[in-house]
Design an enzyme around this catalytic site. Structure first.
Site, PDB file in Angstrom:
ATOM      1  N   ASP A   1     -10.874   1.833  -2.973  1.00 49.23           N
ATOM      2  CA  ASP A   1     -11.431   1.340  -1.705  1.00 49.23           C
ATOM      3  C   ASP A   1     -12.947   1.281  -1.790  1.00 49.23           C
ATOM      4  O   ASP A   1     -13.592   0.642  -0.964  1.00 49.23           O
ATOM      5  CB  ASP A   1     -11.023   2.266  -0.554  1.00 49.23           C
ATOM      6  CG  ASP A   1      -9.618   1.946  -0.052  1.00 49.23           C
ATOM      7  OD1 ASP A   1      -9.044   0.919  -0.475  1.00 49.23           O
ATOM      8  OD2 ASP A   1      -9.083   2.735   0.753  1.00 49.23           O
TER       9      ASP A   1
ATOM     10  N   ASP B   1       0.831  -1.204   0.000  1.00 52.19           N
ATOM     11  CA  ASP B   1       0.000   0.000   0.000  1.00 52.19           C
ATOM     12  C   ASP B   1       0.869   1.259   0.000  1.00 52.19           C
ATOM     13  O   ASP B   1       2.073   1.196   0.314  1.00 52.19           O
ATOM     14  CB  ASP B   1      -0.900  -0.029   1.248  1.00 52.19           C
ATOM     15  CG  ASP B   1      -2.242   0.646   1.017  1.00 52.19           C
ATOM     16  OD1 ASP B   1      -2.345   1.459   0.084  1.00 52.19           O
ATOM     17  OD2 ASP B   1      -3.183   0.361   1.785  1.00 52.19           O
TER      18      ASP B   1
HETATM   19  C1  GLA Z   1      -5.770   1.716   2.261  1.00 47.74           C
HETATM   20  C2  GLA Z   1      -6.169   0.557   1.371  1.00 47.74           C
HETATM   21  C3  GLA Z   1      -7.199  -0.284   2.071  1.00 47.74           C
HETATM   22  C4  GLA Z   1      -6.666  -0.791   3.380  1.00 47.74           C
HETATM   23  C5  GLA Z   1      -6.214   0.383   4.216  1.00 47.74           C
HETATM   24  C6  GLA Z   1      -5.481  -0.076   5.447  1.00 47.74           C
HETATM   25  O1  GLA Z   1      -6.808   2.605   2.416  1.00 47.74           O
HETATM   26  O2  GLA Z   1      -6.631   1.023   0.156  1.00 47.74           O
HETATM   27  O3  GLA Z   1      -7.573  -1.374   1.253  1.00 47.74           O
HETATM   28  O4  GLA Z   1      -5.612  -1.667   3.141  1.00 47.74           O
HETATM   29  O5  GLA Z   1      -5.322   1.237   3.507  1.00 47.74           O
HETATM   30  O6  GLA Z   1      -5.064   0.977   6.222  1.00 47.74           O
END
Ligand code: GLA
Length: 772
Positions: free
Chosen positions: A584, A512
């Site tokens: 997300d 990420d």
């Molecule tokens: C980001 C990612 C999510 C999740 C969060 C965790 O927002 O896109 O899928 O992994 O971080 O903090």
């Protein structure tokens, strides 16, 4: 001296005799030379002779360089001053000798002609439009001219060719080499440039584009994308008018958050799925980019794509070269469908990590638990993964940090040790427990970033990008580590390497990247006496070095590219990743539109779609939408009621039976949800024996029926016979098509089939099978 003069005179007389018959201007000089034998006569003759030679040479040596794929051609040609221009771009002509006649068809030969179409436009000399390259020489001079020197075409294999073209400044010791790598079958071109400093001291690169293209059409329609967290990939189409339109980012990391480096240009009129001339392009670079679209006074379109020159002057030491990232594009004269299928095939075969391979279906715990878990809770979720039949459990954020436990996104980032109260037995225990439950185990990391509330920040503040004299600015409570610094590169590499070494059975990584670069300042560059303006470029180079090293040691481990959703997907990064997280936002209605747009550029195998509780839409609808890519779950399986559980088990099994077509088949977009109450798209196998069609109601107004008429299919064989059956039917409901009826491919592609999508059947998947 006399000998030299008489030698020259002899040579001159010989050449003149040979050529004077055709070259009238020589006649009087020749007579003067032969009759009077005077030095003045010789001088005059030599002057005329040399001028003529230069003139003749220019024409004699005009070079034409075709960059061709199976369907397309980009034709480069030197002009009378030996500059390289683009004289044609588009559908390949069947007779290649006719390319020579193209320029004559354009009435653009006034003072500006030949300027706009340069193949790599320099600045500070004759060019007065947007340059592709702008440099300052070691002596402070800012002029550059580029003349053709040589080129070389190297056939790498039956499908792949690499052409390199060397351009040189006749005054300053700077070489530019243009590279064009072509994949014939896929009609894809990858273009990049190297700039070589042969001067005695460093030169400054102010602008150093990857590619400079030129199109001569009547109208240009640019589709580009805007977005933000949770609403990625919103298309906008502009009719390009005279002047410059640029798309760019200055965010440093998570660079695509507001604007990805991905676009399409339709020529003359907007392309549709099956008609029109269209270019799909992208700068394959996970950092700041800028793509200029300049319509010039001849109505040509100048496209210049590269690293964003904003705050990025790069110092290039003597004898060093700088390689730009790649600009990747495909062109089709048969519309968007063909163009995107070409790009998918290219990505699967040549770019995406393990594109031809398999993927793991998974259960993720992010939305199921957020930060609130311990090892017992996690272990209890493994059973759910096994129950619905997915391959893997993915542990998301929140498993690390001790002095500053990662119980929220405010602390702990950077401290990559298991949190002892949540995971007292470490990751190893979870890997083992997952295995015992019958699933693999994967893990989330965000290794490029740090919370100020962390031991890493306390120990290594010099590793953090921040202005030492200014207050810090946070994005999601965090800062970015300085990947320009080799020590930080080692640290980031070490995070993954340590986890893998301790847990060799770890099956998957979600990488990420949740912050942008504020207060761009590197303590490392300062210490090295290097300009801060290299930071944006050196950051991405540092990131790629880490990924390169990881891939050298762990070549096959699947890795998901995530950036707070889809903030960082491009073909630079996808060389190291097997898949990416588009957003997300997992509301299936939003995803239908988002995935539709992503599908122009990326194959479904790379697109991770999870079934979550983000929206209240029926589980079937959520599941069907997630199936149009790499399917996963982010739910608590134990919370499913009996019917939903039964459906989900059946859905995973169904997905396993069709995933090969989705991952490696051909995508046809049938009905566009932006223009209709319905979204419909299909994947078909290469041998046209098998296809899957996904259909969704996207407008749920009263009495809405999305399909009063049938949907004509594509990608089948008109002469084959097929059955069509509905799959992934929710328990207790009934299929809406007759599975025993046999249709010809001709019927299905001409008349079509009605999936009967309406308010009672908002999502319908049909499977087409050849009857032998
Ligand atoms: C980001 C990612 C999510 C999740 C969060 C965790 O927002 O896109 O899928 O992994 O971080 O903090």
């Amino acid at each position: 001296m006399n000998n030299i003069i008489s030698g020259l005179r002899q040579k001159a007389c010989f050449v003149i005799k040979k050529s004077s018959a055709v070259l009238l201007p020589y006649r009087s000089a020749t007579q003067e030379l032969t009759n009077k034998h005077s030095t003045a006569g010789l001088k005059k003759w030599l002057f005329i002779f040399l001028a003529s030679c230069l003139w003749l040479q220019n024409f004699a040596q005009q070079v034409t360089i075709p960059i061709e794929t199976a369907g397309n051609a980009l034709i480069l040609q030197t002009d009378k001053l030996n500059r390289l221009g683009i004289v044609y771009f588009g559908k390949k002509l069947s007779d290649a000798t006719e390319y020579a006649a193209i320029t004559k068809q354009y009435n653009t030969q006034d003072d500006n002609a030949g300027i706009y179409n340069n193949a790599y436009t320099p600045s500070g000399t004759w060019n007065l439009v947007e340059p592709a390259i702008q440099i300052t020489h070691a002596d402070g001079n800012a002029s550059l001219e580029l003349k053709y020197i040589s080129h070389n075409t190297n056939r790498i294999d039956d499908n792949t060719t690499l052409t390199s073209i060397v351009l040189r400044d006749p005054v300053y010791a700077v070489d530019v080499t243009l590279f064009y790598k072509t994949w014939a079958k896929e009609n894809v071109v990858e273009q990049w440039t190297t700039i070589k400093n042969n001067e005695k001291k460093a030169i400054q690169l102010q602008k150093y584009a990857s590619a400079n293209l030129y199109f001569m059409k009547n109208n240009y329609y640019l589709t580009h994308y805007n977005g933000g967290w949770g609403h990625e990939m919103n298309p906008e189409t502009d009719v390009l008018s005279h002047g410059i339109k640029s798309i760019d980012t200055k965010l440093g990391t998570r660079a695509n958050l507001f604007e990805p480096p991905t676009f399409m240009v339709s020529f003359n009129k907007p392309a549709t799925e099956d008609e029109g001339n269209v270019l799909l392009g992208q700068l394959a670079w996970s950092g700041n980019f800028k793509i200029d679209f300049e319509v010039d006074s001849h109505n040509g379109l100048r496209l210049i794509a590269g690293i964003n020159p904003y705050a990025s002057a790069y110092s290039l030491a003597a004898a060093k070269d700088f390689q730009t990232p790649s600009f990747i594009y495909t062109f089709s004269s048969n519309g968007l469908g063909e163009a995107s299928r070409n790009l998918h095939h290219w990505a699967i075969n040549y770019r995406l990590l393990d594109g031809k391979g398999q993927r793991l279906t998974l259960l993720n715990n992010w939305e199921a638990t957020y930060f609130g878990f311990d090892e017992n809770k996690l272990a209890s979720l493994f059973k759910g993964a096994k129950d619905i039949g997915v391959d893997m459990f993915l542990l998301d954020d929140g498993w690390f940090g001790n002095k500053h436990p990662r119980n929220a996104d405010t602390a702990g980032l950077g401290d990559w040790q298991e949190n002892v109260s949540k995971l007292p037995h470490g990751l190893g225990y979870l890997v083992k427990e997952a295995k015992a439950a019958g699933v693999k185990f994967g893990i989330w990391v965000e290794p490029e970033m740090v919370n100020p509330k962390s031991e890493l920040y306390e120990k290594h503040i010099d590793w953090v990008l921040r202005q030492p004299e200014r207050p810090e600015t946070y994005f999601r409570n965090q800062l970015v580590l300085d990947l320009a610094n080799p020590e930080v590169q080692n640290f980031v590499y070490g995070i993954l390497d340590t986890i893998f070494t301790k847990n060799p059975e770890l099956a998957f990584v979600k990488w990420d990247c949740n912050a942008v670069i504020y207060n761009a300042y590197s303590a490392y560059l300062q210490k090295q006496n290097l300009p801060q303006s290299q930071l944006y470029v050196d950051y991405v180079k540092g990131l790629y070095k880490v990924l390169e090293r990881l891939r050298a040691k762990y070549p096959t481990i699947p890795m998901m590219l995530c950036s707070g959703g889809g903030g960082r997907v491009d073909y630079g990064a996808l060389q190291y990743f097997t898949e990416f997280w588009p957003s997300d936002n997992t509301d299936p209605m939003e995803r239908i539109f988002m995935q539709w747009e992503y599908s122009y550029f990326y194959p479904a195998i790379a697109t991770c779609n999870h079934i979550t509780d983000w929206s209240k839409r029926p589980l079937k609808f959520r599941t069907d939408v997630a199936m149009m890519g790499k399917m996963g779950y982010d739910i608590v399986v134990n919370n499913l009621d009996a019917k939903d559980l039964q459906f989900s088990k059946q859905a995973v099994a169904t997905y396993n039976s069709i995933k090969e077509i989705i991952w490696h088949g051909d995508l046809y977009r049938l009905v566009n949800p932006k223009e209709n109450p319905l979204a419909s798209l299909m994947f078909s196998s290469a041998d046209k024996s098998h296809a899957v069609i996904f259909n969704y109601l996207v407008n749920d107004r009263y009495m809405m029926t999305a399909t009063p008429t049938p949907i004509a299919l594509k990608g089948l064989d008109a002469n084959k016979k097929y059955t069509v059956k509905e799959i992934n039917v929710y328990p207790g409901t009934f299929p809406g098509v007759n599975p025993t009826k046999v249709y010809s491919g001709d019927f299905l592609m001409t008349v079509g089939i009605n999936p009967n999508v309406n308010l009672g059947r908002t999502s319908v998947i049909l499977e087409v099978n050849e009857v032998k």
